[in-house]
Every structure is written in structure tokens, then in C-alpha cells.
Design a protein around this motif. Structure first.
Motif, mmCIF file in Angstrom:
data_model
loop_
_atom_site.group_PDB
_atom_site.id
_atom_site.type_symbol
_atom_site.label_atom_id
_atom_site.label_comp_id
_atom_site.label_asym_id
_atom_site.label_seq_id
_atom_site.Cartn_x
_atom_site.Cartn_y
_atom_site.Cartn_z
ATOM 1 N N ILE A 18 2.711 -67.979 39.889
ATOM 2 C CA ILE A 18 2.503 -69.421 39.849
ATOM 3 C C ILE A 18 3.770 -70.207 40.176
ATOM 4 N N ALA A 22 3.633 -72.954 43.007
ATOM 5 C CA ALA A 22 3.926 -74.345 42.661
ATOM 6 C C ALA A 22 5.072 -74.884 43.508
ATOM 7 N N CYS A 25 3.819 -75.578 46.978
ATOM 8 C CA CYS A 25 3.044 -76.828 46.968
ATOM 9 C C CYS A 25 3.964 -78.045 46.854
ATOM 10 N N ARG A 26 5.004 -77.939 46.042
ATOM 11 C CA ARG A 26 5.936 -79.060 45.892
ATOM 12 C C ARG A 26 6.594 -79.397 47.235
ATOM 13 N N ARG A 37 2.478 -82.659 42.379
ATOM 14 C CA ARG A 37 1.578 -82.056 41.408
ATOM 15 C C ARG A 37 2.407 -81.244 40.414
ATOM 16 N N SER A 38 1.986 -81.204 39.171
ATOM 17 C CA SER A 38 2.673 -80.408 38.168
ATOM 18 C C SER A 38 2.308 -78.937 38.339
ATOM 19 N N GLN A 39 3.112 -78.059 37.738
ATOM 20 C CA GLN A 39 2.795 -76.634 37.794
ATOM 21 C C GLN A 39 1.465 -76.352 37.112
ATOM 22 N N VAL A 42 -1.255 -77.125 39.616
ATOM 23 C CA VAL A 42 -1.339 -76.061 40.625
ATOM 24 C C VAL A 42 -1.993 -74.832 40.025
ATOM 25 N N HIS A 43 -1.642 -74.511 38.787
ATOM 26 C CA HIS A 43 -2.241 -73.368 38.087
ATOM 27 C C HIS A 43 -3.763 -73.475 38.094
ATOM 28 N N CYS A 57 -4.561 -79.851 46.055
ATOM 29 C CA CYS A 57 -3.301 -80.568 45.837
ATOM 30 C C CYS A 57 -3.335 -81.957 46.471
#
Length: 226
Positions: A18, A22, A25-26, A37-39, A42-43, A57
Motif C-alpha cells: 500500500i 499510495a 497515486c500521490r 488522496r490519503s493512504q 487509496v487502501h 482516485c
């Protein structure tokens, strides 16, 4: 043992990826100018492959356009290719479980929704490739889990009837795919389950880790042949 082979999900079952996902994605969201988005978010987005992860996302009040999604997917590919495996961790009990399965002589495979361009690289970086006789990625077949085709494809390559294959995963995607393929499904309670924790009622056994899964499989009785 009743089983002749065992197939495993990858992200959330064998490996905790993860942090890498994450970060990919960041970097992607930053590049395309979308809100972060927060981790934890994303989880909850992981489970149905890269394209769905990226789309989730980007989706806020409305989903992205086709052009926006395409650009974001290409961005994610570039960033994730660099960091894939950098912060990944092997879950407790995984290596012990894989070693036990291997020593039993059963054939083993990975069936994941992760794209092939990332799957084998990740397994190589984690020193796990040699455990597996087949690797089925999210783009190996026309369908992804929860469709049964990826697991059926693995069984064909392994030369094993689906009812003699055990599939182990972390979400309902794995359980539904396995049952639709005619396999038994064990589930681990950790991992990525799209915000829907698996329940013992959903699977054939809920196991704390892969070594426990092996021990559980040893006690499985083939009632049809008794």
C-alpha cells in the motif's frame, strides 16, 4: 492432501504494497493537477486493478473523462514503475507458508489483478518468483477477478482440475472468482478488501496467515470420495 495446487492473490495477501501504491497515486495526482488522496483512501480503492484504482482516485463529484483517465493511467504507470517494491513488505507467515506449500510438492501460482508490467518485477524484487509455477496478471486474460477466468487459466497451465486447486486471497473478489471457477477459497483477514472485510461465511476458511492456511488445508476432507 486433497489439493494438487494452490494459487495466491498478490497485493494484500502475499505483500503489503500500500505504501508504494499510495505514493504512485500521490505522484500521479500531483502531475495531473487533481486533489490528493490519503493512504487510507487509496487502501480502500485497491482490488480491481490499476485502471479502477486510478479512476477511483480521480472521482469526486463526477468521474473523470476518458482523456483524463487515460492521461492519469499513463502517469501512474511511469511513477509506479520506479517505486514498485521500494517499500513493499512481506506479510508475517507468508514465507513460512510458501515454504511449507513448496515442501509438500504442490504446484503454486499467483493470480493477481496487478498488470503484468509490475507483477513479475515486484516478485523478483522481493525474492519470491521461484516459489511459483505460474503467474497470472491482470492483463494475462481478457477478464480480471472476480471473473473466474484468471484462476481457470492458472489451473490449465498447472494441469490441475479447478476442484483440486485452493485459492487464497484477501477480498470478496478472490472468493467470488475462486468459487465461480470451482475452487475452494481461503481468505486472510488483513489486506485490501475495498472497505468490505471478509467474513468466515463468505469463504471456505478464514485463516490468520499462510502457514495457518497450509495447516488448515492438511485437515481438509474430500467428503465426496469418503
Amino acid at each position: 492432501m486433497h489439493f494438487q495446487s494452490v494459487t495466491f492473490d498478490l497485493d494484500g495477501t502475499l505483500l503489503d504494497t500500500i505504501a508504494d501504491l499510495a505514493e504512485g497515486c500521490r505522484l500521479m495526482l500531483e502531475e495531473v493537477g487533481a486533489p490528493p488522496r490519503s493512504q487510507a483512501e487509496v487502501h480502500s480503492f485497491v482490488g480491481k486493478g490499476m485502471a479502477v484504482l486510478v479512476e477511483r482516485c480521480l472521482t469526486h463529484a463526477q468521474p473523470p473523462t476518458a482523456d483524463q483517465l487515460h492521461a492519469a493511467i499513463e502517469s501512474f504507470k511511469r511513477h509506479y514503475a520506479v517505486i514498485n517494491g521500494r517499500s513493499a513488505q512481506i506479510y508475517p507467515g507468508v514465507l513460512e507458508g510458501l515454504q511449507a506449500w513448496q515442501a509438500s510438492g504442490l504446484k503454486m501460482g499467483v493470480v493477481t489483478n496487478k498488470p503484468g508490467m509490475f507483477t513479475e518485477t515486484l516478485l523478483d524484487r522481493m525474492g519470491m518468483t521461484d516459489y511459483f509455477d505460474v503467474i497470472v496478471s491482470g492483463d494475462t486474460t481478457a477478464h480480471k477477478k472476480p471473473h473466474p477466468e484468471p484462476i481457470l487459466h492458472a489451473c490449465r497451465i498447472l494441469g490441475v482440475r479447478p476442484d483440486r486447486n485452493l485459492h487464497i486471497g484477501d477480498s470478496k473478489n478472490d472468493i467470488h472468482a475462486a468459487h465461480a471457477a470451482g475452487c475452494l477459497a481461503y481468505a486472510v483477514p488483513y489486506g485490501y478488501n475495498e472497505g468490505e472485510p471478509v467474513d468466515s461465511a463468505d469463504c471456505d476458511a478464514l485463516v490468520s496467515d499462510l502457514l495457518v492456511a497450509y495447516q488448515q488445508a492438511l485437515t481438509f476432507k474430500d467428503l465426496k470420495n469418503k
